[in-house]
Design a protein around this motif. Structure first.
Motif, PDB file in Angstrom:
ATOM      1  N   MET A 108       0.838  -1.182   0.000  1.00 16.25           N
ATOM      2  CA  MET A 108       0.000   0.000   0.000  1.00 16.25           C
ATOM      3  C   MET A 108       0.880   1.240   0.000  1.00 16.25           C
ATOM      4  O   MET A 108       1.848   1.325   0.747  1.00 16.25           O
ATOM      5  N   ALA A 109       0.525   2.202  -0.838  1.00 16.86           N
ATOM      6  CA  ALA A 109       1.267   3.459  -0.895  1.00 16.86           C
ATOM      7  C   ALA A 109       1.015   4.255   0.380  1.00 16.86           C
ATOM      8  O   ALA A 109      -0.010   4.097   1.045  1.00 16.86           O
ATOM      9  N   THR A 110       1.970   5.137   0.693  1.00 14.65           N
ATOM     10  CA  THR A 110       1.890   5.944   1.907  1.00 14.65           C
ATOM     11  C   THR A 110       2.150   7.409   1.592  1.00 14.65           C
ATOM     12  O   THR A 110       3.091   7.736   0.864  1.00 14.65           O
ATOM     13  N   LEU A 111       1.318   8.273   2.174  1.00 17.48           N
ATOM     14  CA  LEU A 111       1.580   9.706   2.195  1.00 17.48           C
ATOM     15  C   LEU A 111       2.205  10.009   3.544  1.00 17.48           C
ATOM     16  O   LEU A 111       1.542   9.914   4.582  1.00 17.48           O
ATOM     17  N   LEU A 112       3.488  10.312   3.537  1.00 15.57           N
ATOM     18  CA  LEU A 112       4.236  10.625   4.752  1.00 15.57           C
ATOM     19  C   LEU A 112       4.312  12.137   4.877  1.00 15.57           C
ATOM     20  O   LEU A 112       5.032  12.798   4.126  1.00 15.57           O
ATOM     21  N   HIS A 113       3.537  12.688   5.803  1.00 15.07           N
ATOM     22  CA  HIS A 113       3.466  14.135   6.009  1.00 15.07           C
ATOM     23  C   HIS A 113       4.419  14.537   7.130  1.00 15.07           C
ATOM     24  O   HIS A 113       4.196  14.189   8.286  1.00 15.07           O
ATOM     25  N   LEU A 114       5.473  15.254   6.756  1.00 19.51           N
ATOM     26  CA  LEU A 114       6.440  15.752   7.727  1.00 19.51           C
ATOM     27  C   LEU A 114       6.038  17.170   8.109  1.00 19.51           C
ATOM     28  O   LEU A 114       6.218  18.114   7.343  1.00 19.51           O
ATOM     29  N   ASN A 115       5.473  17.308   9.277  1.00 24.92           N
ATOM     30  CA  ASN A 115       5.006  18.584   9.789  1.00 24.92           C
ATOM     31  C   ASN A 115       6.017  19.066  10.830  1.00 24.92           C
ATOM     32  O   ASN A 115       6.702  18.240  11.445  1.00 24.92           O
ATOM     33  N   GLY A 116       6.104  20.337  11.034  1.00 24.64           N
ATOM     34  CA  GLY A 116       7.018  20.849  12.037  1.00 24.64           C
ATOM     35  C   GLY A 116       7.261  22.324  11.835  1.00 24.64           C
ATOM     36  O   GLY A 116       6.916  22.886  10.794  1.00 24.64           O
ATOM     37  N   PRO A 117       7.874  22.963  12.813  1.00 26.01           N
ATOM     38  CA  PRO A 117       8.119  24.401  12.708  1.00 26.01           C
ATOM     39  C   PRO A 117       9.170  24.719  11.647  1.00 26.01           C
ATOM     40  O   PRO A 117       9.973  23.865  11.259  1.00 26.01           O
ATOM     41  N   SER A 118       9.140  25.950  11.183  1.00 24.21           N
ATOM     42  CA  SER A 118      10.157  26.409  10.237  1.00 24.21           C
ATOM     43  C   SER A 118      11.532  26.215  10.861  1.00 24.21           C
ATOM     44  O   SER A 118      11.745  26.559  12.020  1.00 24.21           O
ATOM     45  N   GLY A 119      12.445  25.637  10.086  1.00 22.35           N
ATOM     46  CA  GLY A 119      13.811  25.440  10.546  1.00 22.35           C
ATOM     47  C   GLY A 119      14.090  24.094  11.182  1.00 22.35           C
ATOM     48  O   GLY A 119      15.235  23.773  11.465  1.00 22.35           O
ATOM     49  N   VAL A 120      13.054  23.268  11.387  1.00 26.66           N
ATOM     50  CA  VAL A 120      13.275  21.991  12.072  1.00 26.66           C
ATOM     51  C   VAL A 120      13.941  20.948  11.164  1.00 26.66           C
ATOM     52  O   VAL A 120      14.547  20.007  11.653  1.00 26.66           O
ATOM     53  N   GLY A 121      13.821  21.119   9.845  1.00 28.83           N
ATOM     54  CA  GLY A 121      14.449  20.173   8.924  1.00 28.83           C
ATOM     55  C   GLY A 121      13.475  19.388   8.068  1.00 28.83           C
ATOM     56  O   GLY A 121      13.836  18.329   7.544  1.00 28.83           O
ATOM     57  N   LYS A 122      12.261  19.879   7.883  1.00 33.84           N
ATOM     58  CA  LYS A 122      11.255  19.156   7.093  1.00 33.84           C
ATOM     59  C   LYS A 122      11.745  18.870   5.671  1.00 33.84           C
ATOM     60  O   LYS A 122      11.720  17.728   5.222  1.00 33.84           O
ATOM     61  N   SER A 123      12.164  19.912   4.981  1.00 34.48           N
ATOM     62  CA  SER A 123      12.592  19.740   3.586  1.00 34.48           C
ATOM     63  C   SER A 123      13.851  18.899   3.477  1.00 34.48           C
ATOM     64  O   SER A 123      13.964  18.042   2.594  1.00 34.48           O
ATOM     65  N   THR A 124      14.784  19.112   4.378  1.00 32.42           N
ATOM     66  CA  THR A 124      16.035  18.349   4.366  1.00 32.42           C
ATOM     67  C   THR A 124      15.758  16.860   4.561  1.00 32.42           C
ATOM     68  O   THR A 124      16.275  16.009   3.814  1.00 32.42           O
ATOM     69  N   LEU A 125      14.943  16.528   5.553  1.00 37.86           N
ATOM     70  CA  LEU A 125      14.627  15.114   5.808  1.00 37.86           C
ATOM     71  C   LEU A 125      13.753  14.529   4.705  1.00 37.86           C
ATOM     72  O   LEU A 125      13.904  13.355   4.358  1.00 37.86           O
ATOM     73  N   ALA A 126      12.863  15.332   4.136  1.00 36.58           N
ATOM     74  CA  ALA A 126      12.021  14.840   3.041  1.00 36.58           C
ATOM     75  C   ALA A 126      12.883  14.471   1.834  1.00 36.58           C
ATOM     76  O   ALA A 126      12.680  13.419   1.215  1.00 36.58           O
ATOM     77  N   ARG A 127      13.851  15.330   1.499  1.00 39.54           N
ATOM     78  CA  ARG A 127      14.749  15.015   0.371  1.00 39.54           C
ATOM     79  C   ARG A 127      15.541  13.742   0.647  1.00 39.54           C
ATOM     80  O   ARG A 127      15.681  12.880  -0.228  1.00 39.54           O
ATOM     81  N   ALA A 128      16.053  13.615   1.860  1.00 33.71           N
ATOM     82  CA  ALA A 128      16.848  12.433   2.210  1.00 33.71           C
ATOM     83  C   ALA A 128      15.977  11.177   2.211  1.00 33.71           C
ATOM     84  O   ALA A 128      16.410  10.122   1.728  1.00 33.71           O
ATOM     85  N   HIS A 129      14.765  11.281   2.741  1.00 32.19           N
ATOM     86  CA  HIS A 129      13.857  10.120   2.754  1.00 32.19           C
ATOM     87  C   HIS A 129      13.539   9.693   1.323  1.00 32.19           C
ATOM     88  O   HIS A 129      13.596   8.497   1.005  1.00 32.19           O
ATOM     89  N   ALA A 130      13.222  10.650   0.466  1.00 33.19           N
ATOM     90  CA  ALA A 130      12.913  10.318  -0.933  1.00 33.19           C
ATOM     91  C   ALA A 130      14.123   9.683  -1.617  1.00 33.19           C
ATOM     92  O   ALA A 130      13.980   8.706  -2.364  1.00 33.19           O
ATOM     93  N   ALA A 131      15.311  10.210  -1.362  1.00 31.79           N
ATOM     94  CA  ALA A 131      16.520   9.653  -1.980  1.00 31.79           C
ATOM     95  C   ALA A 131      16.765   8.219  -1.529  1.00 31.79           C
ATOM     96  O   ALA A 131      17.238   7.387  -2.317  1.00 31.79           O
ATOM     97  N   ASP A 132      16.411   7.916  -0.271  1.00 32.16           N
ATOM     98  CA  ASP A 132      16.594   6.561   0.256  1.00 32.16           C
ATOM     99  C   ASP A 132      15.515   5.590  -0.205  1.00 32.16           C
ATOM    100  O   ASP A 132      15.654   4.381  -0.004  1.00 32.16           O
ATOM    101  N   HIS A 133      14.431   6.109  -0.792  1.00 32.44           N
ATOM    102  CA  HIS A 133      13.292   5.283  -1.214  1.00 32.44           C
ATOM    103  C   HIS A 133      12.927   5.648  -2.647  1.00 32.44           C
ATOM    104  O   HIS A 133      11.991   6.435  -2.886  1.00 32.44           O
ATOM    105  N   PRO A 134      13.684   5.107  -3.626  1.00 30.90           N
ATOM    106  CA  PRO A 134      13.453   5.447  -5.035  1.00 30.90           C
ATOM    107  C   PRO A 134      11.987   5.276  -5.431  1.00 30.90           C
ATOM    108  O   PRO A 134      11.324   4.338  -4.997  1.00 30.90           O
ATOM    109  N   GLY A 135      11.517   6.214  -6.245  1.00 37.75           N
ATOM    110  CA  GLY A 135      10.136   6.199  -6.698  1.00 37.75           C
ATOM    111  C   GLY A 135       9.220   7.042  -5.829  1.00 37.75           C
ATOM    112  O   GLY A 135       8.059   7.257  -6.175  1.00 37.75           O
TER     113      GLY A 135
END
Length: 177
Positions: A1-28
């Motif tokens: 089953m596909a998953t929508l992983l919503h990374l919520n958090g305050p500005s500066g916590v690392g949402k975009s950084t972790l999202a890029r790394a998570h996507a890179a670790d999980h091709p597709g």
């Protein structure tokens, strides 16, 4: 089953950084960064909120279609309103996918240090300007408190971003990957 992983958090916590790394670790995995999509619309800098709402509806359609293909989506997006969260949960359900909401957190001093040290891009420059206009660091810390309250109300896990590798491992486990 596909998953929508919503990374919520305050500005500066690392949402975009972790999202890029998570996507890179999980091709597709689709990285759907609404703040970046917003910058594709002419005049977005002068109507950040209005453009965001229009782009959010577009992003929901994009994510729903992508999830229907059986592939995952990671969404780094600050949302403190339960009604807005419900829109993303509904999009995942409509696609037959699971929704995993997570609040990313770090010590307040770490959040503020990261916020002030992050790379200046057109998007981060506008976000920083809006934060300053609306209360600066106090606004960010109040938003952090609201997000922790939201996590408690929604039953979401809170992931500490102090250790990047540990945070990524926890996100992968939460997403079932």
């Amino acid at each position: 089953m596909a998953t929508l992983l919503h990374l919520n958090g305050p500005s500066g916590v690392g949402k975009s950084t972790l999202a890029r790394a998570h996507a890179a670790d999980h091709p597709g995995t689709l990285l759907c960064d609404i703040d970046e999509l917003r910058s594709w619309v002419s005049g977005w800098e002068d109507d950040f909120v209005g453009t965001g709402e229009a782009v959010r509806a577009t992003a929901l359609a994009l994510m729903t279609a992508y999830l229907r293909s059986g592939r995952d989506v990671v969404l780094p997006q600050l949302i403190v309103t339960p009604a807005q969260v419900a829109r993303f949960e509904a999009a995942a359900a409509e696609a037959g996918a699971s929704y995993v909401g997570v609040v990313l957190d770090a010590d307040p001093d770490v959040v503020l240090r990261r916020l002030h040290a992050r790379e200046v891009t057109p998007v981060t420059a506008v976000i920083s300007r809006i934060i300053e206009e609306r209360g600066g660091d106090a606004l960010v810390l109040e938003g952090r408190r609201q997000l922790l309250d939201l996590a408690a109300a929604e039953g979401w896990p809170v992931v500490d971003t102090g250790d990047r590798d540990a945070a990524l491992a926890e996100l992968a486990a939460l997403a079932g990957r």
